[in-house]
Design a protein around this motif. Sequence first.
Motif, PDB file in Angstrom:
ATOM      1  N   ALA A   1      74.474 -28.398 -86.433  1.00  0.00           N
ATOM      2  CA  ALA A   1      74.802 -29.418 -87.366  1.00  0.00           C
ATOM      3  C   ALA A   1      75.835 -29.036 -88.271  1.00  0.00           C
ATOM      4  O   ALA A   1      76.443 -29.906 -89.130  1.00  0.00           O
ATOM      5  CB  ALA A   1      73.444 -29.649 -88.248  1.00  0.00           C
ATOM      6  N   CYS A   2      76.092 -27.684 -88.168  1.00  0.00           N
ATOM      7  CA  CYS A   2      77.339 -27.190 -89.327  1.00  0.00           C
ATOM      8  C   CYS A   2      78.613 -27.558 -88.662  1.00  0.00           C
ATOM      9  O   CYS A   2      79.019 -27.382 -87.614  1.00  0.00           O
ATOM     10  CB  CYS A   2      77.087 -25.527 -89.154  1.00  0.00           C
ATOM     11  N   VAL A   3      79.301 -28.533 -89.636  1.00  0.00           N
ATOM     12  CA  VAL A   3      80.602 -28.790 -89.255  1.00  0.00           C
ATOM     13  C   VAL A   3      81.751 -27.769 -88.968  1.00  0.00           C
ATOM     14  O   VAL A   3      82.391 -28.126 -87.971  1.00  0.00           O
ATOM     15  CB  VAL A   3      81.083 -29.698 -90.478  1.00  0.00           C
ATOM     16  N   GLU A   4      81.801 -26.631 -89.475  1.00  0.00           N
ATOM     17  CA  GLU A   4      82.768 -25.605 -89.440  1.00  0.00           C
ATOM     18  C   GLU A   4      82.389 -25.006 -87.983  1.00  0.00           C
ATOM     19  O   GLU A   4      83.249 -24.782 -87.087  1.00  0.00           O
ATOM     20  CB  GLU A   4      82.456 -24.636 -90.347  1.00  0.00           C
ATOM     21  N   LYS A   5      81.061 -24.622 -87.291  1.00  0.00           N
ATOM     22  CA  LYS A   5      80.750 -24.237 -86.044  1.00  0.00           C
ATOM     23  C   LYS A   5      81.185 -25.219 -85.150  1.00  0.00           C
ATOM     24  O   LYS A   5      82.004 -24.796 -84.230  1.00  0.00           O
ATOM     25  CB  LYS A   5      79.293 -23.846 -86.068  1.00  0.00           C
ATOM     26  N   ILE A   6      80.901 -26.476 -85.440  1.00  0.00           N
ATOM     27  CA  ILE A   6      81.298 -27.415 -84.412  1.00  0.00           C
ATOM     28  C   ILE A   6      82.978 -27.454 -84.435  1.00  0.00           C
ATOM     29  O   ILE A   6      83.532 -27.653 -83.266  1.00  0.00           O
ATOM     30  CB  ILE A   6      80.846 -28.899 -84.748  1.00  0.00           C
ATOM     31  N   ARG A   7      83.651 -27.422 -85.361  1.00  0.00           N
ATOM     32  CA  ARG A   7      84.932 -27.530 -85.504  1.00  0.00           C
ATOM     33  C   ARG A   7      85.591 -26.252 -84.707  1.00  0.00           C
ATOM     34  O   ARG A   7      86.484 -26.491 -83.828  1.00  0.00           O
ATOM     35  CB  ARG A   7      85.685 -27.343 -86.919  1.00  0.00           C
ATOM     36  N   VAL A   8      85.094 -25.256 -84.674  1.00  0.00           N
ATOM     37  CA  VAL A   8      85.564 -24.079 -84.108  1.00  0.00           C
ATOM     38  C   VAL A   8      85.182 -24.151 -82.506  1.00  0.00           C
ATOM     39  O   VAL A   8      86.008 -23.764 -81.619  1.00  0.00           O
ATOM     40  CB  VAL A   8      84.970 -22.560 -84.474  1.00  0.00           C
ATOM     41  N   LEU A   9      84.000 -24.453 -82.076  1.00  0.00           N
ATOM     42  CA  LEU A   9      83.761 -24.924 -80.881  1.00  0.00           C
ATOM     43  C   LEU A   9      84.660 -25.793 -80.088  1.00  0.00           C
ATOM     44  O   LEU A   9      85.164 -25.506 -78.833  1.00  0.00           O
ATOM     45  CB  LEU A   9      82.258 -25.121 -80.589  1.00  0.00           C
ATOM     46  N   ASP A  10      84.823 -26.834 -80.910  1.00  0.00           N
ATOM     47  CA  ASP A  10      85.667 -27.932 -80.333  1.00  0.00           C
ATOM     48  C   ASP A  10      87.225 -27.498 -80.254  1.00  0.00           C
ATOM     49  O   ASP A  10      87.765 -27.860 -79.034  1.00  0.00           O
ATOM     50  CB  ASP A  10      85.818 -29.033 -81.341  1.00  0.00           C
ATOM     51  N   GLU A  11      87.714 -26.861 -81.123  1.00  0.00           N
ATOM     52  CA  GLU A  11      88.840 -26.302 -81.060  1.00  0.00           C
ATOM     53  C   GLU A  11      89.129 -25.100 -79.855  1.00  0.00           C
ATOM     54  O   GLU A  11      89.993 -25.267 -79.021  1.00  0.00           O
ATOM     55  CB  GLU A  11      89.540 -25.340 -82.178  1.00  0.00           C
ATOM     56  N   ASN A  12      88.098 -24.315 -79.707  1.00  0.00           N
ATOM     57  CA  ASN A  12      88.114 -23.222 -78.449  1.00  0.00           C
ATOM     58  C   ASN A  12      88.003 -24.250 -77.169  1.00  0.00           C
ATOM     59  O   ASN A  12      88.841 -24.115 -76.194  1.00  0.00           O
ATOM     60  CB  ASN A  12      86.590 -22.380 -78.497  1.00  0.00           C
ATOM     61  N   TYR A  13      87.210 -25.257 -77.089  1.00  0.00           N
ATOM     62  CA  TYR A  13      87.106 -25.960 -75.853  1.00  0.00           C
ATOM     63  C   TYR A  13      88.291 -26.579 -75.574  1.00  0.00           C
ATOM     64  O   TYR A  13      88.983 -26.691 -74.456  1.00  0.00           O
ATOM     65  CB  TYR A  13      86.148 -27.092 -76.245  1.00  0.00           C
ATOM     66  N   ARG A  14      89.121 -27.359 -76.553  1.00  0.00           N
ATOM     67  CA  ARG A  14      90.335 -28.063 -76.095  1.00  0.00           C
ATOM     68  C   ARG A  14      91.546 -27.008 -75.796  1.00  0.00           C
ATOM     69  O   ARG A  14      92.209 -27.335 -74.826  1.00  0.00           O
ATOM     70  CB  ARG A  14      90.668 -28.927 -77.428  1.00  0.00           C
ATOM     71  N   GLU A  15      91.435 -25.802 -76.457  1.00  0.00           N
ATOM     72  CA  GLU A  15      92.352 -24.764 -76.198  1.00  0.00           C
ATOM     73  C   GLU A  15      92.387 -24.426 -74.771  1.00  0.00           C
ATOM     74  O   GLU A  15      93.038 -24.150 -73.958  1.00  0.00           O
ATOM     75  CB  GLU A  15      92.298 -23.713 -77.130  1.00  0.00           C
ATOM     76  N   LEU A  16      90.905 -24.281 -74.404  1.00  0.00           N
ATOM     77  CA  LEU A  16      90.807 -23.786 -72.836  1.00  0.00           C
ATOM     78  C   LEU A  16      90.768 -24.917 -72.078  1.00  0.00           C
ATOM     79  O   LEU A  16      91.465 -24.516 -70.877  1.00  0.00           O
ATOM     80  CB  LEU A  16      89.187 -23.188 -73.036  1.00  0.00           C
TER      81      LEU A  16
END
Length: 71
Positions: free
Chosen positions: A20-35
């Motif tokens: 639910a944490c927006v910041e955690k989701i943002r980091v995971l989404d960014e890592n996913y897209r970079e990968l």
Amino acid sequence: MTRHEDVPPLWRHADGRPLACVEKIRVLDENYRELAQVLRDALEDGILLGCAESELRAALHELVERVRPGF
């Protein structure tokens, strides 16, 4: 434009609850897209260098299975 493979999954806790944490989701989404971009680049480079796409995909799948957290 976002590619289909760049759309992150719904991130979940170990017990299955969605994060639910927006910041955690943002980091995971960014890592996913970079990968996704790095993987796309590696596939394209390998194919241009003459490697079979199936071999590249198998090697990348194996790498994902072998990688462990460093902490």
